[in-house]
Each structure stands twice: as structure tokens, then as C-alpha cells.
Design an enzyme around this catalytic site. Structure first.
Site, mmCIF file in Angstrom:
data_model
loop_
_atom_site.group_PDB
_atom_site.id
_atom_site.type_symbol
_atom_site.label_atom_id
_atom_site.label_comp_id
_atom_site.label_asym_id
_atom_site.label_seq_id
_atom_site.Cartn_x
_atom_site.Cartn_y
_atom_site.Cartn_z
ATOM 1 N N GLY A 69 0.948 -1.253 -0.182
ATOM 2 C CA GLY A 69 -0.089 0.036 -0.096
ATOM 3 C C GLY A 69 0.892 1.590 0.343
ATOM 4 C CB CYS A 70 -0.462 4.861 0.598
ATOM 5 S SG CYS A 70 -1.480 5.204 -0.239
ATOM 6 C CG ASN A 71 2.443 1.269 4.475
ATOM 7 O OD1 ASN A 71 1.098 0.895 4.230
ATOM 8 N ND2 ASN A 71 3.139 0.179 4.118
ATOM 9 C CB ALA A 72 4.483 -0.135 -0.597
ATOM 10 C CG MET A 122 0.571 8.286 7.292
ATOM 11 S SD MET A 122 1.456 9.386 6.210
ATOM 12 C CE MET A 122 0.314 10.359 5.454
#
Length: 359
Positions: free
Chosen positions: A144-147, A346
Site C-alpha cells: 500500500g501507500c506506506n510501502a 502512511m
């Protein structure tokens, strides 16, 4: 003085960056018009999020003048085709920024959450770009966006053990290959937010006879919120026969409430206070998410100017968003030697990832 997880003199450095987006950019009004959306609540979701434009790869128009409905197979093909094209452009621009060529790449990490393909983007880009077949590689899929920071942590670790050798991380997110289209507000929120983009960053630890320019990666930390494990998801939707994103309305408040804890964990034991951080590179998760982080950390609007600028011009670019912001910070030439910075992303888990850097 910063007490980092490794001696600063041997820390890997961010030595180059490059980004790419699809050629077609649409305003939020243009997207609403293209899809013939008239519902007032859905339109409000598109027009109230501080996003002006997004680069997307929309499907062709059908006989009724609206985009055709894509199958999951067609979406996966779009993910691969669009991703390879954007990824190649981002890598080429990053290498140009570094003053290197594909033959210099010794490690390649590819990050994506907008589709599933095996072999992954690392193998596809090695073939597409003609990178040496001996190049070591890693694919980070589905985080996801934190990756982006999860991947950068792995790249940093490899670089620390291979001084003088060039490593690249490429975040490849074809968000227009990861959607469902219906009249629900759940889908409307997601479809109003994400854009397509790829971002590459080059990392290298100085060899015995060289000093690297660019911020040193001093340390990484994670803060996971297990009770919010289902707040951000990309999973199978039986009703549509597709994978689809889900964002809980409470996400901004969950992220904001944990931002101070995440940064505190990053700075613990370093002797650095949050007020001494000169530069903040934060994921463009959405207007409410950015506002929640800013308020809870006591940041000014100026501190998150690049985060909000990327959101305005491109929407949420998932894992690569923070690198688009970092690219803008670099172009601004606002950093000075010795400045400290925090990178923050995040995403699902729910998770806040952070990194401490020094110019």
C-alpha cells in the site's frame, strides 16, 4: 548530535530521483463529465479534496460516449503495460539525475500495490531497460501507500553493505488499473483520490575514495496500529468480480492521532527534537490526512507545501507520492548542509513509516 543506527559517515545517501506520469491529465470536473456523474454527493467528494488534476489511463469510450467497463483481466494488463512504461521513464530520469547508466545498477527494488503480476516489475524492467542480468532485485507487492519507505529501508540496508555500488527503488502505481465503478460513496471516495505515477530514487553509500552528495539515510522506524488493520484495504470484491480499495472514513483521525508517536519513536535516542526538523516529506494521502498529520505534529502549511502541491497536481500516487514531494524539495534548493528531514508515509496495517535524513 544524532545517534543513528549506523555511523553517519557510512550511511547510504539519496543520490538521485526521477518521476513519470501518463501523458493524459484530467481535472476533477473533466472526470465527472467524462463519466456523466451528476449525483451531488459524489460530485462533492471529487471537488472538495484539494485535488485539481490527476494523470490517469482511462479506458476507451463506448457507444454511449462514456468509458467502457473494464474486466479484472483488462485492469491487470493495464497495470503491467502502464507500469512498465512509467517505471522505465522514472528510472531513466533518475539515472540522468545521478549521471549514471543502466550498467551501473546493482540492485533494483520495485514497489507496487495496484496489481499482481509474476514475474514482477523488477524482472520486467531489467528486461525492458537492458539492466545486467546479475542485478539483485526485490519486489514489494501489496503493502500500500506506506510501502515506499518499507522498500527504501531494504535498499538502504543493501547499500550499506555494498559501498560505492548503485541501488534503485522504483515505486510503480497504476491506480487507474485498480478501481471499481458504481454509485456508492465508498467507490466515489477512492475514485476521486488516486492518480497514476512512478518514482525512482537512487541510493549509494560512499566508497572508500568518494563522498556522496544528497541526504544520508540515518534510520527507519515503523508504527503499526493493529486495531485499525481493516481501515485501509485492497481486497477482492465479490459483487464486482474485481479487487477494490476500501478507505475507512476514520483513516485521517487514526493516522493523525498516531503521527506524534511515530515521529517520537523515530527521534528517540537521537537527541533531536521534532522542532529541529527542517524539512518534512509526507505522503500525499488526501486533504484530511495531511491536515490531521500537520495539526498533530504542529507543522505549518509551509512545512507540507510539497505534499499538498503533489496532491493538487497529481492526486494520491500511493507508494511513490513522497518521492514526488522529495523531488520538488530538491528542485527548490531550500536545503542546507546539516539540515535534518523526516520522510513519512502512511498506509494499510494501519501503518506509519518514517525515516530520518541529514543533508
Amino acid at each position: 548530535m544524532v545517534v543513528a543506527t549506523r555511523p553517519e559517515a557510512h550511511a547510504p545517501n539519496l543520490v538521485g530521483v526521477g518521476t513519470a506520469v501518463p501523458p493524459n491529465s484530467y481535472t476533477q470536473h473533466e472526470i465527472l463529465s467524462t463519466y456523466g456523474i451528476t449525483d451531488a454527493k459524489v460530485r462533492s467528494a471529487f471537488l472538495s479534496g484539494s485535488i485539481e488534476r490527476r494523470n490517469l489511463t482511462l479506458p476507451p469510450l463506448g457507444p454511449d460516449g462514456t468509458p467502457v467497463l473494464e474486466t479484472q483481466g483488462e485492469l491487470l494488463a493495464k497495470h503491467t503495460e502502464t507500469g512498465v512504461r512509467m517505471g522505465r521513464e522514472a528510472v531513466e530520469r533518475c539515472l540522468e539525475d545521478v549521471g549514471a547508466d543502466v550498467g551501473d545498477i546493482r540492485y533494483l527494488c520495485c514497489v507496487t500495490s495496484t496489481g499482481f503480476v509474476t514475474p514482477g516489475f523488477s524482472a520486467l524492467l531489467i528486461k525492458e531497460l537492458g539492466i545486467e542480468p546479475s542485478c539483485q532485485r526485490l519486489d514489494v507487492v501489496g503493502m500500500g501507500c506506506n510501502a515506499g519507505l518499507n522498500g527504501l529501508n531494504a535498499v538502504s540496508g543493501w547499500s550499506a553493505g555494498h559501498p560505492g555500488e548503485l541501488a534503485l527503488m522504483v515505486c510503480v502505481e497504476a491506480c487507474s488499473a485498480a478501481y471499481v465503478f458504481d454509485s456508492t460513496m465508498r467507490s466515489a471516495i477512492v475514485n476521486s483520490l488516486f492518480g497514476d505515477g512512478a518514482a525512482a530514487v537512487a541510493v549509494r553509500a560512499a566508497g572508500p575514495e568518494a563522498e556522496e552528495r544528497g541526504p544520508a539515510l540515518l534510520r527507519f522506524t515503523s508504527h503499526i496500529i493493529p486495531e485499525a488493520v481493516g481501515a485501509m484495504r485492497y481486497d477482492w470484491d465479490d459483487d464486482h468480480g474485481k479487487f477494490s480499495f476500501y478507505l475507512d472514513p476514520e483513516v485521517p483521525y487514526v493516522v493523525g492521532a498516531n503521527a506524534e508517536t511515530a515521529v517520537g519513536r523515530l527521534l528517540e535516542g537521537t537527541g533531536v527534537r521534532a522542532g529541529e526538523i527542517a524539512h518534512w516529506v509526507v505522503h500525499s494521502g488526501g486533504k484530511k490526512v495531511i491536515d490531521a498529520v500537520r495539526v498533530n505534529l504542529g507543522l505549518s502549511r509551509h512545512d507540507v507545501r510539497h505534499t499538498t502541491g503533489v496532491l493538487r497536481d497529481h492526486g494520491n500516487l500511493s507508494s511513490g507520492s513522497f518521492l514526488f514531494s522529495y523531488e520538488r524539495l530538491r528542485a527548490e534548493k531550500a536545503t542546507a548542509p546539516g539540515d535534518l528531514g523526516v520522510l513519512m508515509t502512511m498506509g494499510p496495517g494501519s501503518t506509519l513509516e518514517t525515516a530520518l535524513v541529514r543533508w
